[in-house]
Write a protein that holds these residues in place. Structure first.
Motif, PDB file in Angstrom:
ATOM      1  N   GLU B  91     -41.183 -61.612 -89.804  1.00 20.34           N
ATOM      2  CA  GLU B  91     -41.260 -61.628 -88.409  1.00 20.34           C
ATOM      3  C   GLU B  91     -41.166 -63.149 -87.538  1.00 20.34           C
ATOM      4  OE1 GLU B  91     -42.932 -58.493 -85.252  1.00 20.34           O
ATOM      5  OE2 GLU B  91     -44.469 -59.959 -86.151  1.00 20.34           O
ATOM      6  N   LYS B  92     -41.754 -63.888 -88.081  1.00 17.05           N
ATOM      7  CA  LYS B  92     -41.851 -65.378 -87.638  1.00 17.05           C
ATOM      8  C   LYS B  92     -40.667 -66.012 -88.162  1.00 17.05           C
ATOM      9  CE  LYS B  92     -46.734 -66.984 -87.580  1.00 17.05           C
ATOM     10  NZ  LYS B  92     -47.901 -67.454 -88.454  1.00 17.05           N
ATOM     11  N   THR B  93     -40.274 -65.871 -89.217  1.00 19.33           N
ATOM     12  CA  THR B  93     -39.178 -66.772 -89.545  1.00 19.33           C
ATOM     13  C   THR B  93     -37.893 -66.128 -88.881  1.00 19.33           C
ATOM     14  OG1 THR B  93     -38.596 -65.114 -91.246  1.00 19.33           O
ATOM     15  CG2 THR B  93     -39.614 -67.406 -91.602  1.00 19.33           C
ATOM     16  N   GLU B  94     -37.967 -64.778 -88.592  1.00 15.93           N
ATOM     17  CA  GLU B  94     -36.648 -64.226 -87.704  1.00 15.93           C
ATOM     18  C   GLU B  94     -36.697 -64.584 -86.205  1.00 15.93           C
ATOM     19  OE1 GLU B  94     -35.461 -59.813 -86.806  1.00 15.93           O
ATOM     20  OE2 GLU B  94     -36.176 -60.308 -88.837  1.00 15.93           O
ATOM     21  N   MET B  95     -37.974 -64.837 -85.661  1.00 10.72           N
ATOM     22  CA  MET B  95     -38.173 -65.142 -84.172  1.00 10.72           C
ATOM     23  C   MET B  95     -37.828 -66.759 -84.207  1.00 10.72           C
ATOM     24  SD  MET B  95     -38.887 -62.857 -82.151  1.00 10.72           S
ATOM     25  CE  MET B  95     -39.492 -64.096 -80.800  1.00 10.72           C
ATOM     26  N   LEU B  96     -38.065 -67.286 -85.249  1.00 13.91           N
ATOM     27  CA  LEU B  96     -37.671 -68.680 -85.098  1.00 13.91           C
ATOM     28  C   LEU B  96     -36.025 -68.721 -85.137  1.00 13.91           C
ATOM     29  CD1 LEU B  96     -40.036 -70.791 -87.547  1.00 13.91           C
ATOM     30  CD2 LEU B  96     -39.681 -71.046 -85.079  1.00 13.91           C
ATOM     31  N   TRP B  97     -35.570 -67.989 -85.903  1.00 14.86           N
ATOM     32  CA  TRP B  97     -34.115 -68.116 -86.140  1.00 14.86           C
ATOM     33  C   TRP B  97     -33.493 -67.796 -84.763  1.00 14.86           C
ATOM     34  CZ3 TRP B  97     -30.146 -64.331 -85.867  1.00 14.86           C
ATOM     35  CH2 TRP B  97     -28.933 -64.813 -86.488  1.00 14.86           C
ATOM     36  N   VAL B  98     -34.145 -66.720 -84.202  1.00 16.57           N
ATOM     37  CA  VAL B  98     -33.430 -66.378 -82.967  1.00 16.57           C
ATOM     38  C   VAL B  98     -33.611 -67.287 -81.716  1.00 16.57           C
ATOM     39  CG1 VAL B  98     -33.807 -64.678 -80.850  1.00 16.57           C
ATOM     40  CG2 VAL B  98     -33.785 -63.696 -83.402  1.00 16.57           C
ATOM     41  N   ARG B  99     -34.783 -67.923 -81.946  1.00 16.37           N
ATOM     42  CA  ARG B  99     -34.994 -69.110 -80.820  1.00 16.37           C
ATOM     43  C   ARG B  99     -34.036 -70.139 -81.232  1.00 16.37           C
ATOM     44  NH1 ARG B  99     -41.068 -69.347 -80.953  1.00 16.37           N
ATOM     45  NH2 ARG B  99     -41.398 -67.423 -80.208  1.00 16.37           N
ATOM     46  N   GLU B 100     -33.851 -70.548 -82.114  1.00 16.60           N
ATOM     47  CA  GLU B 100     -32.834 -71.484 -82.746  1.00 16.60           C
ATOM     48  C   GLU B 100     -31.622 -71.377 -82.296  1.00 16.60           C
ATOM     49  OE1 GLU B 100     -32.891 -75.352 -84.911  1.00 16.60           O
ATOM     50  OE2 GLU B 100     -34.552 -73.905 -84.237  1.00 16.60           O
ATOM     51  N   GLN B 101     -31.160 -69.951 -82.669  1.00 17.85           N
ATOM     52  CA  GLN B 101     -29.895 -69.777 -82.146  1.00 17.85           C
ATOM     53  C   GLN B 101     -29.437 -69.677 -80.744  1.00 17.85           C
ATOM     54  OE1 GLN B 101     -27.031 -68.690 -84.210  1.00 17.85           O
ATOM     55  NE2 GLN B 101     -28.232 -69.625 -85.685  1.00 17.85           N
ATOM     56  N   LEU B 102     -30.577 -69.322 -79.772  1.00 14.02           N
ATOM     57  CA  LEU B 102     -30.569 -69.270 -78.454  1.00 14.02           C
ATOM     58  C   LEU B 102     -30.686 -70.659 -77.800  1.00 14.02           C
ATOM     59  CD1 LEU B 102     -30.735 -66.655 -76.955  1.00 14.02           C
ATOM     60  CD2 LEU B 102     -33.069 -67.282 -76.255  1.00 14.02           C
ATOM     61  N   ARG B 103     -31.356 -71.631 -78.642  1.00 13.41           N
ATOM     62  CA  ARG B 103     -31.314 -72.949 -78.125  1.00 13.41           C
ATOM     63  C   ARG B 103     -29.862 -73.599 -78.285  1.00 13.41           C
ATOM     64  NH1 ARG B 103     -35.964 -77.252 -79.381  1.00 13.41           N
ATOM     65  NH2 ARG B 103     -34.175 -78.467 -78.603  1.00 13.41           N
TER      66      ARG B 103
END
Lengths: 265, 230
Positions: B91-103
């Motif tokens: 979950e953590k890595t996934e959230m990070l990835w989503v945030r990264e993409q969003l940024r």
């Protein structure tokens, strides 16, 4: 259809109160019913400029707080038919009134008058917020000085974000000989910078100082150039198309003679 | 490893931790789990506990089996089941990835401002900013990306505040800024040179960019771009 017009500038000492008094008087002379509201609570001046100081019994704060009726506080100017003043309280400050109360007051006055002119205090705090609360349109007064123009720019932004989009510019105290020398911003420069429609240019005029001290608006008597400029502004407020007075007209006798002989540029 | 240690219950302050052998056959683990639950019936009687599984990364099917046993037993009252270990990590890595993409997505977005940016007005945006009008003195623009002003720049502009944006720049059709900032470098127009700058922009829009920790301002031509992208 009546209008609530706020006269504002941001910077102090550029001629808001003088403009309010003169444009108000000129509108009354055009046969309109006009009320001037002094929103500068604690530092009232409009009553002095209008020469009505000694007739103040009740004021704006008394009306808002319900200590007197509105028409008890309204001072009728006996010199000009249809001109009234609602003075500010001197012993209170800007926080004595809220924008909602001001809006209600303007809307009440709107029913009885053609023009409600609100003389706004300097600054962008509570007093400014109160003054613009009920306004349909704004007259922005500035002088051709960099600091005054900067403040006018800020005020225009604040008026826009508060939903007052109908606004016009009055450039006060223009000294043509200084503009010619390049020592003062020209009218076109100011208008170009602020990108707001011009409604009047008022020349620097000693008569204004004299009439203001006497408590007689300069518009009332026909001679002064500034008085004429204010009369023209009133006519433009009414929707008339009035040509701008030629400020280049020199009162210097030598210049006049030069002009006659075609030497003048 | 001895068979009885395939599943170990351990009591903690905030509940019990169930340690599961990472290698043993899962069917046998399930049997042991059931047996242990039965054993501890008396111990846990009347109390509510939270349960946390540890020691083994469980597949979704396996997690389901364990939960099924927990829900169908009456030995212990369960107040809360902690998320499975592997799950959290994912979950953590996934959230990070989503945030990264969003940024990076926001970084490539553009905010358009129509009209004059007047004194006291602050436009703040994570991506690029385009102004169709002047920026007056006292007006401020801060952008994560690039700033383009189709009008006169007389106020203050900061561009490239997002470190990830490569080669941030500020373009204006008429440059007379009070200050200009790119990344963390702030420059003001050199004294008395404001007029020279203004004359420069009469030949077309100017671009301000950062090179070797210094802000340069020049006409937009191949030479300038080469220097900027160096």
């Amino acid at each position: 259809m009546s209008e609530v017009i706020v006269i504002t500038s941001g910077k102090g000492g550029v001629g808001k109160t003088t403009t309010s008094a003169n444009v108000g008087t000129a509108l009354a002379l055009q046969g309109k019913r006009v009320v001037l509201i002094d929103a500068d609570i604690g530092l009232r001046n409009l009553d002095v400029v209008m020469g009505l100081e000694n007739r103040i019994v009740c004021d704006l704060v008394d009306v808002v707080e319900g200590r007197c009726r509105l028409n008890q506080a309204l001072i009728k100017d006996k010199r000009f038919e249809g001109l009234y003043l609602l003075p500010a309280a001197q012993t209170r400050d800007k926080n004595a009134v809220s924008p909602e109360q001001m809006k209600k007051l303007c809307d009440t006055l709107r029913e009885d008058f053609d023009y409600v002119l609100v003389d706004c205090p300097a600054g962008i705090e509570q007093g400014f917020k109160n003054a613009i609360a009920g306004a349909d349109r704004a007259l922005i007064v500035t002088t051709p000085e960099v600091s005054a123009v900067r403040d006018a720019d800020r005020i225009i932004g604040l008026l826009e974000s508060n939903g007052v989009s109908n606004m016009h510019l009055i450039i006060n105290r223009v000294r043509m000989h200084m503009v010619k020398r390049g020592d003062m911003m020209a009218v076109e420069d100011v208008v170009g910078f602020l990108a707001v429609g011009l409604i009047g240019v008022v020349p620097d005029d000693e008569n204004i100082v004299i009439t203001t001290n006497k408590g007689e608006p300069a518009t009332a008597e026909g001679t002064s150039l500034a008085g004429k400029a204010f009369r023209n502004i009133a006519r433009r407020v009414l929707g008339e198309e009035v040509a701008y007075i030629d400020l280049n007209t020199s009162h210097n006798i030598v210049d006049r003679i030069k002009k006659v002989f075609g030497f003048s540029n | 490893m001895r068979e009885e240690n395939l599943v170990v219950f351990k009591g903690t302050v905030d509940g019990i931790i169930v340690f599961i052998d990472p290698k043993a056959d899962f069917e046998i683990v399930l049997q042991h789990f059931k047996a242990k639950l039965e054993e501890s019936k008396k111990f846990f009687k009347g109390t509510k506990v939270s349960v946390r599984f540890k020691g083994r990364v469980l597949s979704e099917r396996e997690q389901g089996k364990l939960l099924e046993i927990l829900t169908n037993q009456e030995s212990i009252h369960i107040s809360f089941i902690h998320p499975f270990e592997g799950e959290i990590k994912e979950e953590k890595t996934e959230m990070l990835w989503v945030r990264e993409q969003l940024r990076s997505f926001e970084g490539s977005m553009t905010h358009f401002h129509y009209g004059i940016v007047r004194s006291g007005h602050h436009i703040e945006y994570r991506g690029n900013v385009v102004v169709l009008g002047d920026v007056n003195p006292g007006g401020l623009i801060s952008a994560g990306g690039n700033v383009i002003i189709l009008g006169a720049l007389k106020g203050k502009v900061c561009a490239g505040l997002d470190e990830k944006v490569p080669h941030p720049f500020i373009v204006s059709t008429s440059m007379a800024p009070i200050q200009i900032g790119i990344r963390s470098v702030i420059a003001k127009a050199p004294e008395g040179d404001a007029e020279a700058l203004y004359r420069k922009s009469e030949n077309g829009p100017l671009i301000a960019y950062l090179q070797d920790g210094q802000i340069y301002m020049d006409q937009i031509d191949l030479k300038t771009l080469n220097h900027m992208l160096k």
